[in-house]
Enzyme design. Structure first.
Site, PDB file in Angstrom:
ATOM      1  NE  ARG A 102      -3.821   0.658   1.947  1.00  0.00           N
ATOM      2  CZ  ARG A 102      -5.035   0.760   2.458  1.00  0.00           C
ATOM      3  NH1 ARG A 102      -5.255   1.503   3.525  1.00  0.00           N
ATOM      4  NH2 ARG A 102      -6.055   0.117   1.927  1.00  0.00           N
ATOM      5  CG  HIS A 129      -8.465   0.220  -2.818  1.00  0.00           C
ATOM      6  ND1 HIS A 129      -7.693  -0.875  -2.469  1.00  0.00           N
ATOM      7  CD2 HIS A 129      -9.078   0.635  -1.671  1.00  0.00           C
ATOM      8  CE1 HIS A 129      -7.840  -1.105  -1.171  1.00  0.00           C
ATOM      9  NE2 HIS A 129      -8.658  -0.218  -0.671  1.00  0.00           N
ATOM     10  CD  GLN A 132     -12.930  -1.795  -0.490  1.00  0.00           C
ATOM     11  OE1 GLN A 132     -12.150  -1.737   0.452  1.00  0.00           O
ATOM     12  NE2 GLN A 132     -14.148  -2.307  -0.367  1.00  0.00           N
ATOM     13  CG  ASP A 219     -13.446   6.511  -1.171  1.00  0.00           C
ATOM     14  OD1 ASP A 219     -13.443   6.374   0.070  1.00  0.00           O
ATOM     15  OD2 ASP A 219     -12.405   6.495  -1.856  1.00  0.00           O
ATOM     16  CB  CYS A 259     -13.960   1.256   0.101  1.00  0.00           C
ATOM     17  SG  CYS A 259     -13.322   2.941   0.271  1.00  0.00           S
ATOM     18  NE  ARG A 287     -10.227  -5.034   0.638  1.00  0.00           N
ATOM     19  CZ  ARG A 287      -9.474  -4.045   1.117  1.00  0.00           C
ATOM     20  NH1 ARG A 287     -10.038  -3.012   1.709  1.00  0.00           N
ATOM     21  NH2 ARG A 287      -8.147  -4.061   0.980  1.00  0.00           N
TER      22      ARG A 287
END
Ligand code: CP
Ligand code: NVA
Length: 301
Positions: A102, A129, A132, A219, A259, A287
């Site tokens: 990440r 991402h 996700q 988001d 998310c 996830r």
């Protein structure tokens, strides 16, 4: 599958393949059926940004697959002191069987894969991402039965989540509409990809984007690394809060995804968030299952 760097690298069939395996692994996990596909294997995890879900779901996931994880935070490691990614890649490849990273720059993830010799999994960059969104797609299919005829809508920033949702949503066959203010649109690379699809719509009107949507997603307005822009962004995104008025434009049985972490009262109202908690927290659970599928696909040789 060699790596998971971004969904742009995958075909629709490959994405569906991962989702099918994720469903199977979820079933096995729920029924106590062991699935040690990665027995004795080590996942190295590099974090240059904060995380709750990614960190825990990858570590629990690799353990459920019979392996184990080693976590490297940028603080306290040589990565944080500027050791080149080309060197980190070649060193870690000699210790671990796969790397989850990440970080900020997508290029760093691409370089890790280029210079290393083990599978690399993108656990979020500024650009995308993918883990996700695999979990999001898994959740949509779980609740809606299939992707056929569905319209997915994203309201908010043209960020990592919007980018991956556009690519993933279109590749599995959904119609995708996104609403974002000017100046906060997805990068050209994503728009170029989406141009090839008649069922893609980009607008600055959230009401228009939400029209007849089966899935509404949002988001945060200020992503990790953009904290200094918070005030400017709050002003730019006024009118983009997913509230009951926007939801009234979507289909009556529309589901909402986020998310997480969520900022209630900013990108989503408390009311809409809580009405959709069953979907949002299933999405968070997924996830675990989606990433286990990605690890099996990339790391089991
Ligand atoms: N959604 C997500 O990636 O959560 P974390 O930042 O907690 O990992
Ligand atoms: N867009 C958000 C997602 C967090 C999981 C960020 O990058 O901070």
């Amino acid at each position: 599958m060699e790596h998971l760097l971004k969904l742009l690298d995958m075909t629709g069939e490959e994405i569906i393949d991962v989702l099918n395996l994720a469903d199977q692994l979820k079933y096995e996990t729920k029924h106590g059926i062991e699935h040690p596909h990665l027995k004795g294997k080590c996942l190295g995890m590099i974090f240059e940004k904060s995380s709750t879900r990614t960190r825990v779901s990858f570590e629990v996931g690799i353990n459920q697959l019979g392996g184990y994880a080693v976590v490297l935070a940028s603080e306290g490691s040589q990565i944080g002191r500027g050791e080149p990614v080309q060197d980190t890649a070649r060193v870690l490849s000699r210790y671990v069987d796969g790397i989850m990273i990440r970080t900020f720059e997508q290029q760093e993830v691409e370089d890790l894969a280029k210079y290393g010799s083990v599978p690399v999994i993108n656990g979020l960059t500024d650009f995308c991402h993918p883990c996700q969104v695999l979990a999001d797609l898994m959740t949509i299919r779980e609740f809606k039965g299939s992707f056929e005829g569905l319209k997915m809508c994203f309201i908010g920033d043209g960020n990592n989540m919007m980018n991956s949702l556009i690519v993933g949503g279109l590749k599995v066959g959904m119609a995708v509409s996104v609403a974002c203010p000017e100046g906060y649109r997805p990068p050209q690379e994503i728009l170029d990809f989406a141009k090839g699809y008649d069922c893609f719509e980009l607008t600055d009107d959230p009401m228009q984007a939400a029209k007849n949507a089966d899935v509404v997603i949002t988001d945060v307005w200020t992503s990790m690394g953009q904290e200094e822009e918070r005030q400017k962004r709050e002003a730019a995104f006024k009118g983009y809060c997913v509230d009951r008025n926007i939801m009234a434009k979507a289909k009556p049985d529309a589901m909402v995804q986020h998310c997480l972490p969520a900022h209630r009262g900013e990108e989503i109202t408390e009311e809409v968030f809580e009405q959709n908690a069953q979907y949002i927290f299933e999405e968070a659970e997924n996830r675990l299952h989606a990433q286990k599928a990605v690890m099996v696909k990339t790391m089991a040789k």
